[in-house]
Structure formats: structure tokens, C-alpha cells
Scaffold this active site. Structure first.
Site, PDB file in Angstrom:
ATOM      1  N   GLY A  16      41.488  30.411  61.129  1.00 45.61           N
ATOM      2  CA  GLY A  16      42.121  29.533  62.267  1.00 45.61           C
ATOM      3  C   GLY A  16      43.274  30.276  62.010  1.00 45.61           C
ATOM      4  O   GLY A  16      43.080  31.227  62.277  1.00 45.61           O
ATOM      5  N   VAL A  17      44.683  29.724  63.349  1.00 45.89           N
ATOM      6  CA  VAL A  17      45.448  30.019  63.466  1.00 45.89           C
ATOM      7  C   VAL A  17      45.946  30.757  62.157  1.00 45.89           C
ATOM      8  O   VAL A  17      46.148  32.222  62.655  1.00 45.89           O
ATOM      9  CB  VAL A  17      46.624  28.898  64.229  1.00 45.89           C
ATOM     10  CG1 VAL A  17      47.685  29.390  64.594  1.00 45.89           C
ATOM     11  CG2 VAL A  17      46.223  28.230  65.377  1.00 45.89           C
ATOM     12  N   ILE A  65      42.953  27.182  55.009  1.00 47.22           N
ATOM     13  CA  ILE A  65      41.804  25.800  55.457  1.00 47.22           C
ATOM     14  C   ILE A  65      42.663  24.820  55.706  1.00 47.22           C
ATOM     15  O   ILE A  65      41.801  23.857  56.314  1.00 47.22           O
ATOM     16  CB  ILE A  65      41.008  26.018  53.767  1.00 47.22           C
ATOM     17  CG1 ILE A  65      41.224  25.204  53.027  1.00 47.22           C
ATOM     18  CG2 ILE A  65      39.996  26.815  53.960  1.00 47.22           C
ATOM     19  CD1 ILE A  65      40.964  24.281  52.254  1.00 47.22           C
ATOM     20  N   HIS A 110      57.364  42.483  90.595  1.00 48.14           N
ATOM     21  CA  HIS A 110      56.950  43.620  89.646  1.00 48.14           C
ATOM     22  C   HIS A 110      57.420  44.356  88.822  1.00 48.14           C
ATOM     23  O   HIS A 110      59.017  45.101  90.009  1.00 48.14           O
ATOM     24  CB  HIS A 110      56.183  44.072  91.134  1.00 48.14           C
ATOM     25  CG  HIS A 110      55.530  45.368  90.587  1.00 48.14           C
ATOM     26  ND1 HIS A 110      54.040  45.187  89.945  1.00 48.14           N
ATOM     27  CD2 HIS A 110      55.344  46.716  90.356  1.00 48.14           C
ATOM     28  CE1 HIS A 110      53.177  47.107  90.083  1.00 48.14           C
ATOM     29  NE2 HIS A 110      54.634  47.605  90.481  1.00 48.14           N
TER      30      HIS A 110
END
Ligand code: FAD
Length: 477
Positions: A181-182, A280, A456
Site C-alpha cells: 500500500g501507500v 498492512i 514554459h
């Protein structure tokens, strides 16, 4: 007389709620048993990003030659200095929050907040002393702690939680991370960049298996992590961890969530590592708080249910942040937003938390930034949607900084062009997603993003470029 507002927990949920309640005229007390800032500042967002900053810099130094720089000598992690920098940043932030509370005349009580009954609580200090506090309104913001697996519990030596990893004094040679997960993926990238051999085991079929993360981001992340020589096993679970002389021997078996594994994929195998990181999930910090003394009910997993006004089942008692569990959003900025709602309502307002547009910032390498609906979610909801992607390598600035991996995807409604979701993976994706959040929150269209001149050369140009693609007018993508 001013309403007495008691906030238990001084994390990003609790201290923000306290400040707002004080601004609205409340007499506010915050009880915090450790340091203000909570998990976020002390054991989460900030320290992990400090580690990531050093890991990224180290990686850049290793790439120096490619940028036309001759660097002599060996660049390597110095964990003592890294941790000293971490402590210094955290201390500055703690002082900042304490100053903020003082400025708003909020009383900060150090110790464990315990509810004794309706309107009554006490604070148990580390020295055993007890002080009483009474309240008219209560905001619960106790957060969460790392979830232990009883079969191989944290020992702080070989089997580690995220808290332990954030305090390491040396980089492990090898580490197996339970959970893709994260938190697992962020640490996999950080530790790999710092020099560890990393293995990730994930029970579901992709990394970052969250509904809010577009499957394309998971795919690109998995590819980029593999390029970093991180071993990834999806559809697998860790069945056992045995301690050995050198570290741990981990048995990896098939995942109960994987329906269609081939026979050979079902055979368990062993991976040797120096350490294991278990990431977890999180557990609620509700035990010992005395919630039962006011009749507050928890859900089956121990989290506190609250409605979108942040009200619990007990009148005048609100709950915010991680303590609400994974059914809500376990992120620092979600906790703060909920804190603002709870404070307003505790002070007599009628505010509702809007969960539709909460951006997610995932500090993997490359980063992931996500907001709104994923393409799969939009289709599932029956929306006539399209997903348009542009690769980072099409953008001049990405070439300049040599950050070519990644892409931006805009999910929009066909016909109207309304932006439903933005999903970025690539350098600075966690910053770039802010434009997506603005667009989704305000119902903007791809034409409005495309019609906004983007400076840009910047990575932000990927947003206008992708918006143009969503109008079938791509210039470079
Ligand atoms: P917490 O921050 O957990 O605060 C709760 C506080 O309450 C704690 O200080 C605790 O000591 C105190 N407390 C508990 N019980 C009592 C009691 N009885 N008496 C007194 N005090 C008590 N989120 C992001 O948005 N971005 C990120 O990049 C990010 N990275 C993360 C990385 C890691 C490794 C981890 C673990 C988490 C990360 N998070 C991130 C999640 C984020 O930290 C949490 O969502 C956030 O801290 C929740 O805030 P909270 O105020 O609800 O709880």
C-alpha cells in the site's frame, strides 16, 4: 459563558479543530500524550518525507555524471546526520504548533486524556499525576497506531513497524516489506534508494490497491520499482516469519484474495532478509480512553463511526481523523478538514464534510498524485467517461530534469468535458495534483484547463497538454 471544548489528541485533526474552536470563541483545551503534530509530524508524513528527500538527493548525486558533473568520493547515507536533521525539522514544527495554540489561548495539557463520564475527563501525566478537566463539547482525535500481526509481532529489531523504520540508525542490507500500500511502497522506494535490497509482498493484484488510485498509476509504479531492482510479489501473502542468525526467513504463500493463480504460483517459497517491515494498515487508538463511560459506540473493528457533521452517537461528542478508520480517509489533510467541520459544529454551526474531492499524495519514486474518480470508478458509476493520458517524456521540463518516467491522466465526462479525476505518476506529481483538485472541486472542464496558459518550461504543462488531448487536440502528447 464560552463553551468549554476539550480535544483529545493534538495531531493534524485535533490541533486544527482546537484553533478553529478558539477562533469561534470556545474555551479550548487540547490533551496530548506525546508531542503535538501527532503521527503526521512525529511518525508519518514529515519524517518519511525527510527520509525521501535524502534518498532522492543521493540518487541524484549518483546520476551526477549524466548531468555533466564530476563528483569524486563516495556518496552514501549518513543515518546519524539524517536522523538529526529529521529531529531538527520536527522540533521546529512542534514549537510552531505549540506557539499557535498559545497564540489562540488554547490550554495544552500533556498526558493521557481519559473520559470519566459525561462532561468530565482527566489527564494522566507521565509522572502519574492526574488533573481534572470538564467540558461542554468533546472532539475525539486520538488517531491510529501501526497494526501488529499477532503471528509475527513487532520486536523493534527484526520485525519493524513504520515507527521503527523512521528511527533506524543504519540502512538494512535487505528488507522484506509486508504490504504494497501507500506506506509500504513509499518505504520500499526510500530504502532501495538508500541502498537496501527490497522485496515487497502484496496480497492484492497490484501495488497501491486503493479504489482512488487509477490502475495505470499502479502499473507504471510497479514497472519503475522493478527498474530499481525492487522484488515485487503481488497476489501473495506472508505466511510466516522465522528469525535466523542473519535476520529473518520469510515464507511467502498464495494470497486468499487471488482467485485464479496457476498451480506453480501457489507453491510457497522462502525469502531471506535482514529485516521485515510490516505495513498492512493501522489500528484505532481507542483503548483505555473511557469511551464506554459516555456510551460511545465503536464499529466492529474498533473505529469510531461519525456522520458527515463529524457527530458520533453521543450528543456534543465529535470524532475526526484517523480514528474514523479506513471507511473515511486516513490522510492528514482529511483530518484537518474534518477538524474544521467538527469545531464549527461544536460551536453551534452546521457544517458538512465534503469527501468528494480529497487529493492523495503518495511519495513513491516516482510520486503519485490522485484526485477524484479513477477511470474504473467513473465507468462503474455509469458515467460516459473517457481517460486521456500524456507521458512525462513529451514535456520539455521532464527532459531538462531527466525525469522521463510517468504520465498524467485526466478522466473527463464525454460531451461536457467536465473533469472527474486527475491521476498523475511522475516527478512532483504530489504538487501537480493541486491543479486537478481545483478542477474537480469546482467542476471545471478540460477546455478550461487547456485554455489556461501554463508557464514554459514547467512540469505543469502536462496538465494543459493532457486536457488538450481530452479535447482531441493534443499538441505534443
Ligand atoms: P494522529 O496524527 O495520529 O494524532 C493523534 C494524536 O492523539 C497523537 O499525537 C496521539 O499521541 C494522541 N493521543 C492518542 N490517544 C490519546 C489520549 N488518550 N490522550 C492524549 N493524546 C492521545 N498522510 C498524508 O496526508 N500525507 C502523507 O504523506 C502521509 N504519510 C504518512 C506516512 C506514514 C509512515 C504514516 C504512518 C502516516 C502517514 N500519513 C500521511 C497519515 C497521517 O499521518 C494521518 O492520516 C494523520 O496523522 C491523522 O491525523 P489525526 O489527527 O487523526 O491523528
Amino acid at each position: 459563558m464560552a463553551a468549554k471544548v476539550l480535544v483529545i489528541g493534538g495531531g493534524p485533526g485535533g490541533y486544527v479543530a482546537a484553533v478553529r474552536a478558539a477562533q469561534l470563541g470556545g474555551e479550548v483545551t487540547v490533551v496530548e500524550k506525546e508531542n503535538v503534530g501527532g503521527t503526521c509530524l512525529n511518525w508519518g508524513c514529515i519524517p518519511s518525507k525527510i527520509m525521501k528527500t535524502s534518498a532522492e538527493l543521493l540518487e541524484k548525486i549518483h546520476q551526477a555524471q549524466g548531468f555533466g558533473l564530476a563528483v569524486t568520493g563516495e556518496a552514501k547515507p549518513d543515518m546519524e546526520r539524517l536522523m538529526a536533521r529529521k529531529a531538527s525539522v520536527i522540533n521546529t514544527q512542534i514549537k510552531g504548533i505549540e506557539g499557535l495554540l498559545k497564540h489562540h489561548k488554547i490550554k495544552l495539557m500533556k498526558g493521557e486524556g481519559i473520559i470519566d463520564g459525561p462532561g468530565k475527563a482527566s489527564v494522566r501525566g507521565a509522572d502519574g499525576s492526574t488533573a481534572a478537566v470538564d467540558f461542554d463539547r468533546l472532539i475525539l482525535a486520538m488517531g491510529s497506531t501501526p497494526m501488529n500481526i499477532p503471528a509475527f509481532p513487532f520486536d523493534g529489531d527484526r520485525i519493524l513497524s513504520s515507527n521503527h523504520i523512521l528511527a533506524i540508525t543504519e540502512v538494512p542490507q535487505s528488507i522484506l516489506i509486508v504490504g504494497g500500500g501507500v506506506i509500504g511502497c513509499e518505504f520500499a522506494c526510500i530504502l532501495s534508494a538508500l541502498g537496501a535490497k527490497v522485496t515487497v509482498v502484496e496480497a492484492l493484484d497490484r501495488l497501491l490497491p486503493l479504489p482512488s488510485v487509477d490502475a495505470d498509476c499502479s502499473k507504471v509504479l510497479q514497472r519503475e520499482m522493478k527498474k530499481r531492482k525492487i522484488d515485487i510479489h503481488v497476489n501473495r501473502t506472508v505466511a510466516a516469519v522465522a528469525k535466523t542468525e542473519a535476520g529473518v526467513s520469510v515464507t511467502i504463500g498464495p494470497s486468499p484474495f487471488a482467485a485464479d493463480l496457476k498451480e506453480k504460483e501457489k507453491v510457497p517459497f522462502q525469502v531471506e532478509a535482514q529485516k521485515v517491515l510490516v505495513s498492512i494498515g493501522r489500528s484505532p487508538a481507542t483503548s483505555g480512553v473511557g469511551l464506554e463511560k459516555i456510551g460511545l459506540t465503536l464499529n466492529a473493528k474498533g473505529w469510531i463511526p461519525a456522520d458527515d457533521h463529524m457527530r458520533t452517537n453521543v450528543s456534543g461528542v465529535y470524532a475526526i481523523g484517523d480514528i474514523l478508520g479506513p471507511e473515511k480517509v486516513m490522510l492528514a489533510h482529511a483530518a484537518s478538514a474534518e477538524g474544521l467541520v467538527a469545531a464549527e459544529n461544536a460551536m453551534g454551526g452546521d457544517k458538512t464534510m465534503d469527501y468528494r474531492v480529497i487529493p492523495g499524495a503518495i511519495f513513491t519514486m516516482p510520486e503519485v498524485g490522485t484526485v477524484g474518480l479513477s477511470e474504473a470508478q467513473a465507468i462503474e458509476m455509469g458515467i460516459d467517461a473517457r481517460g486521456d493520458s500524456v507521458l512525462y517524456r513529451a514535456i520539455g521540463k521532464a527532459q531538462v530534469i531527466d525525469e522521463l518516467a510517468g504520465q498524467a491522466k485526466i478522466v473527463s465526462e464525454k460531451g461536457t468535458g467536465r473533469v472527474l479525476g486527475v491521476h498523475l505518476i511522475g516527478a512532483h506529481a504530489t504538487d501537480l495534483v493541486a491543479e486537478g483538485a481545483l478542477a474537480v472541486q469546482n467542476g471545471l472542464t478540460v477546455a478550461q484547463i487547456a485554455g489556461t496558459i501554463h508557464a514554459h518550461p514547467t512540469l505543469a504543462e502536462i496538465m494543459s497538454e493532457t486536457a488538450m488531448k481530452a479535447m482531441d487536440r493534443a499538441l505534443h502528447g
